[in-house]
Design a protein around this motif. Sequence first.
Motif, short mmCIF file in Angstrom:
data_model
loop_
_atom_site.label_atom_id
_atom_site.label_comp_id
_atom_site.label_asym_id
_atom_site.label_seq_id
_atom_site.Cartn_x
_atom_site.Cartn_y
_atom_site.Cartn_z
N SER A 106 -97.56 -4.05 11.05
CA SER A 106 -98.96 -4.42 10.88
C SER A 106 -99.43 -4.34 9.42
O SER A 106 -100.55 -4.73 9.11
CB SER A 106 -99.86 -3.53 11.74
OG SER A 106 -99.83 -2.20 11.27
N ALA A 107 -98.56 -3.89 8.53
CA ALA A 107 -98.95 -3.70 7.13
C ALA A 107 -99.10 -5.02 6.39
O ALA A 107 -98.33 -5.94 6.60
CB ALA A 107 -97.91 -2.83 6.43
N HIS A 108 -100.11 -5.06 5.52
CA HIS A 108 -100.29 -6.18 4.61
C HIS A 108 -99.74 -5.83 3.22
O HIS A 108 -99.38 -6.72 2.47
CB HIS A 108 -101.76 -6.55 4.46
CG HIS A 108 -102.36 -7.08 5.72
ND1 HIS A 108 -103.70 -7.21 5.91
CD2 HIS A 108 -101.79 -7.53 6.88
CE1 HIS A 108 -103.95 -7.70 7.10
NE2 HIS A 108 -102.80 -7.90 7.71
N ALA A 109 -99.73 -4.55 2.93
CA ALA A 109 -99.21 -4.08 1.65
C ALA A 109 -98.51 -2.74 1.84
O ALA A 109 -99.00 -1.87 2.55
CB ALA A 109 -100.33 -3.94 0.63
N LEU A 110 -97.36 -2.61 1.20
CA LEU A 110 -96.60 -1.36 1.21
C LEU A 110 -96.70 -0.74 -0.17
O LEU A 110 -96.38 -1.41 -1.16
CB LEU A 110 -95.14 -1.64 1.57
CG LEU A 110 -94.89 -2.40 2.86
CD1 LEU A 110 -93.41 -2.71 3.01
CD2 LEU A 110 -95.41 -1.62 4.05
N ILE A 111 -97.14 0.50 -0.22
CA ILE A 111 -97.30 1.18 -1.50
C ILE A 111 -96.27 2.31 -1.55
O ILE A 111 -96.41 3.33 -0.88
CB ILE A 111 -98.73 1.73 -1.66
CG1 ILE A 111 -99.73 0.58 -1.51
CG2 ILE A 111 -98.88 2.44 -3.00
CD1 ILE A 111 -101.17 1.01 -1.38
N PHE A 112 -95.22 2.09 -2.34
CA PHE A 112 -94.15 3.07 -2.48
C PHE A 112 -94.49 4.00 -3.64
O PHE A 112 -94.85 3.55 -4.73
CB PHE A 112 -92.82 2.37 -2.76
CG PHE A 112 -92.30 1.59 -1.59
CD1 PHE A 112 -91.48 2.20 -0.64
CD2 PHE A 112 -92.63 0.26 -1.41
CE1 PHE A 112 -91.00 1.48 0.45
CE2 PHE A 112 -92.16 -0.47 -0.33
CZ PHE A 112 -91.34 0.15 0.60
N TYR A 113 -94.36 5.30 -3.39
CA TYR A 113 -94.65 6.31 -4.42
C TYR A 113 -93.80 7.54 -4.16
O TYR A 113 -93.14 7.65 -3.13
CB TYR A 113 -96.15 6.66 -4.42
CG TYR A 113 -96.56 7.53 -3.24
CD1 TYR A 113 -96.69 8.90 -3.39
CD2 TYR A 113 -96.79 6.98 -1.99
CE1 TYR A 113 -97.05 9.70 -2.32
CE2 TYR A 113 -97.15 7.76 -0.91
CZ TYR A 113 -97.28 9.13 -1.09
OH TYR A 113 -97.62 9.92 -0.03
N ARG A 114 -93.84 8.46 -5.11
CA ARG A 114 -93.21 9.78 -4.95
C ARG A 114 -94.27 10.82 -5.30
O ARG A 114 -95.00 10.64 -6.27
CB ARG A 114 -92.02 9.96 -5.89
CG ARG A 114 -90.83 9.10 -5.55
CD ARG A 114 -89.71 9.31 -6.55
NE ARG A 114 -89.23 10.67 -6.55
CZ ARG A 114 -88.19 11.11 -5.85
NH1 ARG A 114 -87.50 10.27 -5.12
NH2 ARG A 114 -87.82 12.36 -5.91
N ASP A 115 -94.35 11.87 -4.51
CA ASP A 115 -95.38 12.88 -4.79
C ASP A 115 -95.09 13.70 -6.04
O ASP A 115 -95.95 14.40 -6.54
CB ASP A 115 -95.63 13.79 -3.58
CG ASP A 115 -94.39 14.51 -3.11
OD1 ASP A 115 -93.75 15.21 -3.91
OD2 ASP A 115 -94.07 14.38 -1.91
N ASP A 116 -93.87 13.59 -6.58
CA ASP A 116 -93.53 14.31 -7.81
C ASP A 116 -93.47 13.38 -9.03
O ASP A 116 -93.02 13.78 -10.10
CB ASP A 116 -92.20 15.05 -7.65
CG ASP A 116 -91.04 14.14 -7.26
OD1 ASP A 116 -91.26 12.93 -7.04
OD2 ASP A 116 -89.91 14.65 -7.16
N CYS A 117 -93.99 12.16 -8.89
CA CYS A 117 -93.98 11.18 -9.96
C CYS A 117 -95.33 11.23 -10.70
O CYS A 117 -96.37 11.00 -10.08
CB CYS A 117 -93.75 9.79 -9.37
SG CYS A 117 -94.18 8.41 -10.44
N PRO A 118 -95.33 11.53 -12.01
CA PRO A 118 -96.59 11.62 -12.75
C PRO A 118 -97.41 10.32 -12.72
O PRO A 118 -98.63 10.35 -12.55
CB PRO A 118 -96.15 11.94 -14.18
CG PRO A 118 -94.79 12.53 -14.04
CD PRO A 118 -94.18 11.89 -12.84
N LYS A 119 -96.76 9.18 -12.86
CA LYS A 119 -97.47 7.90 -12.84
C LYS A 119 -98.08 7.65 -11.46
O LYS A 119 -99.21 7.17 -11.34
CB LYS A 119 -96.50 6.78 -13.21
CG LYS A 119 -97.14 5.46 -13.43
CD LYS A 119 -97.84 5.46 -14.76
CE LYS A 119 -97.79 4.08 -15.37
NZ LYS A 119 -98.43 4.05 -16.65
#
Length: 80
Positions: free
Chosen positions: A21-34
């Motif tokens: 059902s997703a229109h956008a996937l936002i990939f991240y890491r919780d230990d990534c400063p950016k």
Amino acid sequence: MLTMINTEKNRASISPTKLESAHALIFYRDDCPKCRQHFLTYYLKSLVDDHYVLINTNNASNAKLAQHYYVEKVPTIIVK
């Protein structure tokens, strides 16, 4: 604020139903400063529109999902 921090640290696997059902996937890491710098924006967008899915790649199955979408760096947003 506490809810946002809990969401950012959430390393749960993403369900196939949520992915479909997703229109956008936002990939991240919780230990990534950016990623942490921009997480508030991602989080607010996901609150307003539940078709924006936050995916923490610190989870092994989510990392495999990132490989499936050829994500090489985070943060990465894929619009479906």
